[in-house]
Enzyme design. Sequence first.
Site, PDB file in Angstrom:
ATOM      1  N   ASN B  23       0.702  -1.029   0.104  1.00 57.91           N
ATOM      2  CA  ASN B  23       0.147  -0.044  -0.137  1.00 57.91           C
ATOM      3  C   ASN B  23       0.794   1.367   0.003  1.00 57.91           C
ATOM      4  OD1 ASN B  23      -1.573   2.248   1.390  1.00 57.91           O
ATOM      5  ND2 ASN B  23      -3.212   0.683   1.177  1.00 57.91           N
ATOM      6  N   SER B  45      -5.088  -0.265  -3.062  1.00 54.88           N
ATOM      7  CA  SER B  45      -5.714   0.934  -2.849  1.00 54.88           C
ATOM      8  C   SER B  45      -6.778   0.695  -1.764  1.00 54.88           C
ATOM      9  CB  SER B  45      -6.255   1.734  -4.062  1.00 54.88           C
ATOM     10  OG  SER B  45      -6.784   3.058  -3.815  1.00 54.88           O
ATOM     11  N   GLU B  46      -6.871   1.542  -0.594  1.00 51.24           N
ATOM     12  CA  GLU B  46      -7.901   0.950   0.545  1.00 51.24           C
ATOM     13  C   GLU B  46      -8.922   1.316   0.294  1.00 51.24           C
ATOM     14  OE1 GLU B  46      -4.991   3.173   0.834  1.00 51.24           O
ATOM     15  OE2 GLU B  46      -5.621   4.810   2.319  1.00 51.24           O
ATOM     16  N   ASN B  47      -9.384   1.794  -0.694  1.00 49.76           N
ATOM     17  CA  ASN B  47     -10.640   2.038  -0.953  1.00 49.76           C
ATOM     18  C   ASN B  47     -11.440   0.882  -1.794  1.00 49.76           C
ATOM     19  OD1 ASN B  47      -9.049   3.135  -2.829  1.00 49.76           O
ATOM     20  ND2 ASN B  47     -10.849   3.922  -4.028  1.00 49.76           N
ATOM     21  N   SER B  87     -11.408  -4.717   2.459  1.00 53.39           N
ATOM     22  CA  SER B  87     -10.031  -4.039   2.382  1.00 53.39           C
ATOM     23  C   SER B  87      -9.444  -3.942   3.492  1.00 53.39           C
ATOM     24  CB  SER B  87     -10.440  -2.723   1.638  1.00 53.39           C
ATOM     25  OG  SER B  87      -9.009  -2.049   1.373  1.00 53.39           O
TER      26      SER B  87
END
Lengths: 232, 207
Positions: B23, B45-47, B87
């Site tokens: 990340n 991508s943490e979304n 996520s």
Amino acid sequence: MKKVYGTASEALDGLLHDGMFIAAGGFGLCGIPELLLQAIKDAGTKNLTFASNNAGVDDFGIGILLQTKQVKKMISSYVGENKEFMRQYLSGELELEFNPQGTLAERMRAGGSGIPGFYTKTGVGTQIAEGKEHKDFDGETYIMERGIIADLSIVKAWKADDTGNLIFRKTARNFNPPAAMCGKVCVAEVEEIVPRGSLDPDQIHLPGIYVHRIVQGEHEKRIEQRTVREKA
Amino acid sequence: MPWDRNQMAERAAQELKDGMYVNLGIGIPTLVANYIGDKEITLQSENGMLGMGPFPFEGEEDADLINAGKQTITELARTSYFDSAMSFGMIRGGKIAAAILGAMEVSEKGDLANWMIPGKLVKGMGGAMDLVAGVGRVIVVMDHTNKHGESKLLKECTLPLTGKGVVDLIITDLGVLEVDHKGLHILECADGVTEQDIRAATEASIV
């Protein structure tokens, strides 16, 4: 039972009351329930508490409800792009509870899954841990976080069938499934309602059991940071 | 000559091994993607995305496809999408090998502050607290000193913490430092920078 409604306002009819707690899907301006937020603005419902990762921008997303001072409190992880939010927060008009992003997502998922609390390492040793139960498991310290149960969930999906089975598109999925799960009632706005049987049951992202009302509409889908590369 | 932003990103990319899921934070960490080379690194991508591709060409932007910095991006052949709960499940669950993040302050014990300045800047922690608590290795990339020339590597952080004892490696414009339980170790100096230069610019204990 009929789940499909003609407009966002009709889909919210009878569900709104002052002082209620609403969980909203979306990340930044991506996958936000923009039509339902506009309908809440039109309804004039006040003293709202929102659990939502962000607060939109000044004139889009939850930002439109900040302008009309309909929001009392936000539970969010990041509010950086909203000047009016910052102004109301710093002047004390608006309450803000910061939650780490993953903690917020899990609080929603847990609340909707019958889990009243859970332990996480996130935030141990920070402000977030203050006043929360600490417990050691296998030599590591964790804090307890509570599941969220909202009066109402509002979410945005790409496609639905008339039973409320939902499919999301790309990163617009984000907080929508956990937000949908944690509401006592969930209203979903979608780009297209398709006939029953036309969605592949193996490809449903959120089963219709979580979705009580559906409305189809035109979405602006605004882009917050348009970033491109040069053609070589 | 201290390293510039791109050289810092290039140095950070050397920490990534073939096959890693990683990340990257906002700012200099985003530039690390430019220096991955032939290694198969999957960017999270943490979304809600694994397998983040480059920015789109003009006219190909998709409002439904953004990174955690809200920028338009593209997908790759191996991309997968998922919701925010999953996520952060993979982040909290230690499935992400490393996070490369920016910082306002780092302490000699590996404490990290990068989410707010009381009374001045209230943006929020976003996913940073989850990342530093959950991923395998936390690599900070930042300038060694602030705009007033003061060390950002401190004995104790003065700003609200993002995580306590979470930082493993610090890459600054002056060099690379490892966080040990006793203090910081200098692993490498930027070209033309000496250990003495780094010591002089650092408030934290260097052992």
